[in-house]
Design a protein around this motif. Structure first.
Motif, PDB file in Angstrom:
ATOM      1  N   CYS A  66      33.203  14.636  -4.006  1.00 18.64           N
ATOM      2  CA  CYS A  66      33.163  15.866  -3.206  1.00 18.64           C
ATOM      3  C   CYS A  66      31.841  16.573  -3.413  1.00 18.64           C
ATOM      4  O   CYS A  66      31.185  16.410  -4.438  1.00 18.64           O
ATOM      5  CB  CYS A  66      34.284  16.818  -3.632  1.00 18.64           C
ATOM      6  SG  CYS A  66      35.936  16.295  -3.164  1.00 18.64           S
TER       7      CYS A  66
ATOM      8  N   GLU B 242      32.766  21.512  -0.010  1.00 24.99           N
ATOM      9  CA  GLU B 242      34.196  21.200   0.121  1.00 24.99           C
ATOM     10  C   GLU B 242      35.022  22.029  -0.856  1.00 24.99           C
ATOM     11  O   GLU B 242      36.090  22.540  -0.503  1.00 24.99           O
ATOM     12  CB  GLU B 242      34.424  19.707  -0.098  1.00 24.99           C
ATOM     13  CG  GLU B 242      33.835  18.889   1.029  1.00 24.99           C
ATOM     14  CD  GLU B 242      33.821  17.403   0.749  1.00 24.99           C
ATOM     15  OE1 GLU B 242      34.261  16.658   1.637  1.00 24.99           O
ATOM     16  OE2 GLU B 242      33.391  16.997  -0.350  1.00 24.99           O
TER      17      GLU B 242
ATOM     18  N   LYS C  84      43.183  16.635   2.752  1.00 21.46           N
ATOM     19  CA  LYS C  84      43.759  16.383   4.071  1.00 21.46           C
ATOM     20  C   LYS C  84      43.672  17.642   4.943  1.00 21.46           C
ATOM     21  O   LYS C  84      43.361  17.561   6.132  1.00 21.46           O
ATOM     22  CB  LYS C  84      45.220  15.940   3.939  1.00 21.46           C
ATOM     23  CG  LYS C  84      45.785  15.335   5.210  1.00 21.46           C
ATOM     24  CD  LYS C  84      47.219  14.872   5.021  1.00 21.46           C
ATOM     25  CE  LYS C  84      47.249  13.679   4.072  1.00 21.46           C
ATOM     26  NZ  LYS C  84      48.603  13.112   3.929  1.00 21.46           N
TER      27      LYS C  84
ATOM     28  N   GLU D 208      40.211  17.932   6.254  1.00 17.19           N
ATOM     29  CA  GLU D 208      40.004  16.991   7.369  1.00 17.19           C
ATOM     30  C   GLU D 208      40.630  17.521   8.646  1.00 17.19           C
ATOM     31  O   GLU D 208      40.016  17.470   9.711  1.00 17.19           O
ATOM     32  CB  GLU D 208      40.587  15.624   7.006  1.00 17.19           C
ATOM     33  CG  GLU D 208      39.760  14.882   5.974  1.00 17.19           C
ATOM     34  CD  GLU D 208      40.440  13.623   5.455  1.00 17.19           C
ATOM     35  OE1 GLU D 208      41.453  13.179   6.026  1.00 17.19           O
ATOM     36  OE2 GLU D 208      39.930  13.083   4.454  1.00 17.19           O
ATOM     37  N   GLU D 209      41.856  18.042   8.541  1.00 16.43           N
ATOM     38  CA  GLU D 209      42.549  18.575   9.718  1.00 16.43           C
ATOM     39  C   GLU D 209      41.812  19.781  10.302  1.00 16.43           C
ATOM     40  O   GLU D 209      41.803  19.982  11.512  1.00 16.43           O
ATOM     41  CB  GLU D 209      43.989  18.950   9.359  1.00 16.43           C
ATOM     42  CG  GLU D 209      44.870  17.744   9.097  1.00 16.43           C
ATOM     43  CD  GLU D 209      46.207  18.098   8.482  1.00 16.43           C
ATOM     44  OE1 GLU D 209      46.497  19.299   8.262  1.00 16.43           O
ATOM     45  OE2 GLU D 209      46.979  17.153   8.202  1.00 16.43           O
TER      46      GLU D 209
ATOM     47  N   GLY E 217      38.636  20.159  10.118  1.00 15.58           N
ATOM     48  CA  GLY E 217      37.277  19.743  10.473  1.00 15.58           C
ATOM     49  C   GLY E 217      36.237  20.234   9.490  1.00 15.58           C
ATOM     50  O   GLY E 217      35.058  20.302   9.818  1.00 15.58           O
TER      51      GLY E 217
ATOM     52  N   ARG F  95      36.015  18.936   6.192  1.00 15.65           N
ATOM     53  CA  ARG F  95      35.753  17.955   5.140  1.00 15.65           C
ATOM     54  C   ARG F  95      34.318  17.481   5.286  1.00 15.65           C
ATOM     55  O   ARG F  95      33.877  17.094   6.362  1.00 15.65           O
ATOM     56  CB  ARG F  95      36.716  16.751   5.277  1.00 15.65           C
ATOM     57  CG  ARG F  95      36.439  15.611   4.325  1.00 15.65           C
ATOM     58  CD  ARG F  95      37.344  15.697   3.103  1.00 15.65           C
ATOM     59  NE  ARG F  95      37.364  14.427   2.384  1.00 15.65           N
ATOM     60  CZ  ARG F  95      36.755  14.245   1.214  1.00 15.65           C
ATOM     61  NH1 ARG F  95      36.086  15.226   0.672  1.00 15.65           N
ATOM     62  NH2 ARG F  95      36.823  13.096   0.603  1.00 15.65           N
TER      63      ARG F  95
END
Length: 114
Positions: free
Chosen positions: A35, A39, A102, A105-106, A108, A110
């Motif tokens: 990471c 992040e 996660k 990522e969902e 946007g 990440r």
């Protein structure tokens, strides 16, 4: 596999570092995912300097290492550290933290720095 005993003073120092929930969560995440600071800023809703300070403390004792990729620095657990087996035993007892990545990522967010 032969495991060496951890000196009491080193164990206390590592446990003190990991006694902070943010650092403990960071190490759990970094044990299986590289990471960057941005992040962690998103995950913990903390400032970049605060995140960098946590990472510096972990890096100073060799638990975390950094790798430059282009203009970005990515962090991961240093599995070659003499105390990694001690830390790994602690991490095994903790819940998975993949959900935090996660969510990034969902959303946007990440690896927003990359």
């Amino acid at each position: 596999m032969f495991k060496t005993a951890v000196e009491m003073e080193k164990a206390a120092m590592i446990l003190k570092l990991l006694g902070d929930k943010t650092r403990l969560t960071m190490v759990k995440i970094l044990d299986s995912h590289d990471c960057c600071v941005c992040e962690f800023v998103e995950i913990f809703k903390m400032s970049q300097p605060a995140i960098s300070q946590h990472l510096r403390k972990l890096k100073d004792v060799g638990l975390v290492k950094e790798e430059r990729r282009g203009q970005w620095i990515f962090y991961s657990v240093n599995k070659n550290n003499a105390y990694y087996s001690f830390v790994a035993e602690i991490l095994k007892q903790l819940p998975d933290q993949d959900e935090k990545l996660k969510v990034l990522e969902e959303n946007g967010t990440r690896m927003t720095c990359c």
